[in-house]
Design a protein around this motif. Structure first.
Motif, PDB file in Angstrom:
ATOM      1  N   CYS A 186       0.814  -1.080  -0.170  1.00  0.00           N
ATOM      2  CA  CYS A 186      -0.060  -0.116   0.082  1.00  0.00           C
ATOM      3  C   CYS A 186       0.913   1.080   0.091  1.00  0.00           C
ATOM      4  O   CYS A 186       1.248   1.759   1.019  1.00  0.00           O
ATOM      5  N   ARG A 189      -1.278   7.132  -2.304  1.00  0.00           N
ATOM      6  CA  ARG A 189      -2.444   7.625  -1.653  1.00  0.00           C
ATOM      7  C   ARG A 189      -3.610   6.885  -1.997  1.00  0.00           C
ATOM      8  O   ARG A 189      -4.509   6.845  -1.008  1.00  0.00           O
ATOM      9  N   SER A 191      -4.124   3.992  -2.217  1.00  0.00           N
ATOM     10  CA  SER A 191      -4.370   2.759  -1.483  1.00  0.00           C
ATOM     11  C   SER A 191      -4.530   2.914   0.051  1.00  0.00           C
ATOM     12  O   SER A 191      -4.697   1.579   0.636  1.00  0.00           O
ATOM     13  N   LEU A 192      -5.184   3.941   0.475  1.00  0.00           N
ATOM     14  CA  LEU A 192      -5.510   3.996   2.023  1.00  0.00           C
ATOM     15  C   LEU A 192      -6.634   3.134   2.405  1.00  0.00           C
ATOM     16  O   LEU A 192      -6.604   2.530   3.333  1.00  0.00           O
ATOM     17  N   ALA A 195      -5.520  -0.395   2.758  1.00  0.00           N
ATOM     18  CA  ALA A 195      -4.837  -0.645   4.177  1.00  0.00           C
ATOM     19  C   ALA A 195      -6.001  -0.673   4.957  1.00  0.00           C
ATOM     20  O   ALA A 195      -5.904  -1.547   5.911  1.00  0.00           O
ATOM     21  N   LYS A 196      -7.067   0.095   4.963  1.00  0.00           N
ATOM     22  CA  LYS A 196      -7.959  -0.097   6.196  1.00  0.00           C
ATOM     23  C   LYS A 196      -8.844  -1.254   5.977  1.00  0.00           C
ATOM     24  O   LYS A 196      -9.131  -2.082   6.983  1.00  0.00           O
ATOM     25  N   ALA A 220       5.045   3.589   4.932  1.00  0.00           N
ATOM     26  CA  ALA A 220       4.331   4.612   5.028  1.00  0.00           C
ATOM     27  C   ALA A 220       5.121   5.843   4.982  1.00  0.00           C
ATOM     28  O   ALA A 220       4.979   6.859   4.273  1.00  0.00           O
ATOM     29  N   LEU A 225       3.425   8.905   3.348  1.00  0.00           N
ATOM     30  CA  LEU A 225       1.924   8.771   3.322  1.00  0.00           C
ATOM     31  C   LEU A 225       1.504   9.119   4.844  1.00  0.00           C
ATOM     32  O   LEU A 225       1.307   8.388   5.588  1.00  0.00           O
ATOM     33  N   HIS A 228      -1.924   6.982   5.970  1.00  0.00           N
ATOM     34  CA  HIS A 228      -1.311   5.739   6.201  1.00  0.00           C
ATOM     35  C   HIS A 228      -0.748   5.512   7.603  1.00  0.00           C
ATOM     36  O   HIS A 228      -1.236   4.563   8.281  1.00  0.00           O
ATOM     37  N   TYR A 232      -1.970   3.346  10.687  1.00  0.00           N
ATOM     38  CA  TYR A 232      -1.088   2.359  11.560  1.00  0.00           C
ATOM     39  C   TYR A 232      -0.786   2.855  13.149  1.00  0.00           C
ATOM     40  O   TYR A 232      -0.938   1.961  13.880  1.00  0.00           O
TER      41      TYR A 232
END
Length: 458
Positions: A186, A189, A191-192, A195-196, A220, A225, A228, A232
């Motif tokens: 990820c 940007r 890909s946020l 990731a969630k 990140a 990012l 991200h 995390y």
């Protein structure tokens, strides 16, 4: 596994085609390549592909759901077959190491990639095709090429595809052949949401990659990012976790060169607010300040020093942040590296040993602001004839007023104005940055005391 069929797609001369890509890109030099697509099927599978593999491949890449339905329902095309994609591509091959760089030639090399229908649909972001394949029993974790469909979807930031794959129980912590989990991929940007979704389905935020030991927070930081990283940290990521090179997320972030529009400063503030150690050392004993100075990242240098970073930290090779800032000055003069030198000196950095000043002059002559700031940090330093010889003639001509004023001090004492500056700075020590702005004097005089370059020395 033997190929059941083989198709070739011609590529125009002077072009190359990335496997699974519909776009073409220019290749340096002329050359003709062919993209060959072969299917590899489990020999025990009762059904062999009955339709042209190229049609199946094209439907997956372009998102042609109608054709895909016909091929899988009417012709019973296997949804778990393996594509063997072989392509010819021009690549630069180094042939010798010469005094003035590398020499070589462009050679046509064959590259082989293994992929699956799910991987192709996920890579190109076609959730409808992906859903169709999954409903017909496609394996969401099949990864003959080293990366599974979930890796491909995360890398491209296709969150709809990630959501579908996770619904069909794709493994969120499945590691690729390179030792990376989907969360490590990820990196954009976009890909946020990916990731969630991964975290909601059990992805481990502290899982290290096999090769470099990067956690999600390292990734990140490497790609700046901020959102991200906030995600995390909310999931209890350790802010000072170390990778295989003993780097923290803050150290990685500070080593990035400045870029317009990035979120480096916001990410820095986020990490520090969560307790990141501003003096954490990597395996080479470099601190975030060493890294920021080496990258000429002035904003991060400023905020590190404000956060209490040690301006006199020494790395494994005995180099201070000032030494790294001077190296960056020679390599990246366009990034205004004198500002880092100025900040360090105003926060109490030890100066360069006077006899070594000529080495700085030789390496940084093209950046006279650096020379001026460093020279003015000494109360008195002898100017020798060797200094004139250290400045290249073309550099001297380009910055003639400055170097005439500098070399004109040979055999003379500095001005009373400069000596007063040196006395005040010596009295304030490493508090120059905070105390001088409080003096009830004009701003121009404050700038003078803070070593602001003026283009000449006296």
């Amino acid at each position: 596994m033997e190929p059941m069929s083989n198709k070739s797609l011609a590529i125009p001369p002077g072009r190359t085609c990335t496997p699974g890509s519909t776009g073409m890109s220019e290749a340096p030099g002329a050359g003709t390549g062919k993209l060959r697509i072969s299917s590899k099927v489990d020999p025990e599978h009762p059904l062999a592909p009955r339709a042209p593999i190229a049609r199946f491949y094209t439907a997956l890449v372009t998102g042609d759901l109608r054709s895909l339905q016909v091929l899988t329902e009417k012709y019973h095309q296997d949804v778990n077959l393996v594509f063997e994609i072989s392509r010819n591509q021009l690549e630069w091959q180094v042939k010798s190491q010469a005094s003035y760089g590398l020499s070589g030639l462009w050679a046509l090399e064959e590259r082989l990639e293994l992929s699956t229908p799910l991987c192709l649909a996920a890579r190109h972001g076609h959730p409808d095709c992906l859903r169709h394949l999954l409903r017909r029993g496609a394996d969401p974790d099949l990864a003959p090429g080293g990366q599974g469909p979930l890796h491909q979807a995360c890398l491209a930031g296709h969150s709809d595809c990630v959501e579908l794959l996770l619904e069909y129980r794709a493994q969120p912590n499945l590691q690729s052949e390179q030792g990376t989990a989907p969360l490590h991929l990820c990196t954009s940007r976009d890909s946020l949401r990916c990731a969630k979704l991964l975290l909601l389905h059990g992805a481990a935020v502290e899982l290290p990659s096999e090769a470099g030991g990067d956690r999600a927070l390292h990734v990140a930081a490497r790609h700046r990012l901020c959102h991200h990283a906030r995600l995390y940290l909310r999931r209890r990521a350790s802010v000072d976790a170390r990778n295989a090179h003993q780097e923290t997320a803050l150290g990685i972030l500070c080593g990035q060169a400045p870029a317009a529009g990035d979120h480096s400063l916001q990410l820095f503030q986020l990490l520090v607010a969560h307790g990141a150690d501003v003096d954490a050392r990597d395996e080479s004993w470099r601190s975030p300040l060493h890294r920021a100075c080496g990258a000429a990242n002035i904003e991060l240098v400023r905020h590190l020093l404000r956060s209490g970073a040690d301006a006199n930290a020494i790395d494994y090779d005995g180099v201070s942040p000032l030494g790294w800032a001077l190296r960056a000055a020679a390599a990246h003069p366009e990034l205004r590296p004198h500002l880092a030198v100025q900040l360090l000196l105003n926060h109490g950095s030890q100066k360069i040993w006077p006899p070594a000043f000529i080495k700085v002059l030789k390496s940084c002559a093209a950046v006279p602001e650096v020379i001026e700031v460093l020279f003015n940090s000494y109360s008195q330093i002898p100017v020798s004839q060797e200094w004139a010889e250290a400045v290249p003639p073309e550099v001297f001509q380009h910055h003639r007023p400055f170097y005439e004023s500098l070399l004109g001090l040979a055999g003379t004492a500095r001005s009373l104005q400069h000596l007063c500056r040196a006395t005040i700075r010596a009295h304030f020590g490493n508090k120059c940055h905070s105390l001088i702005p409080l003096l009830p004097v004009p701003r121009a005089l404050q700038d003078f005391l803070l070593l602001e370059p003026q283009g000449v020395v006296f």
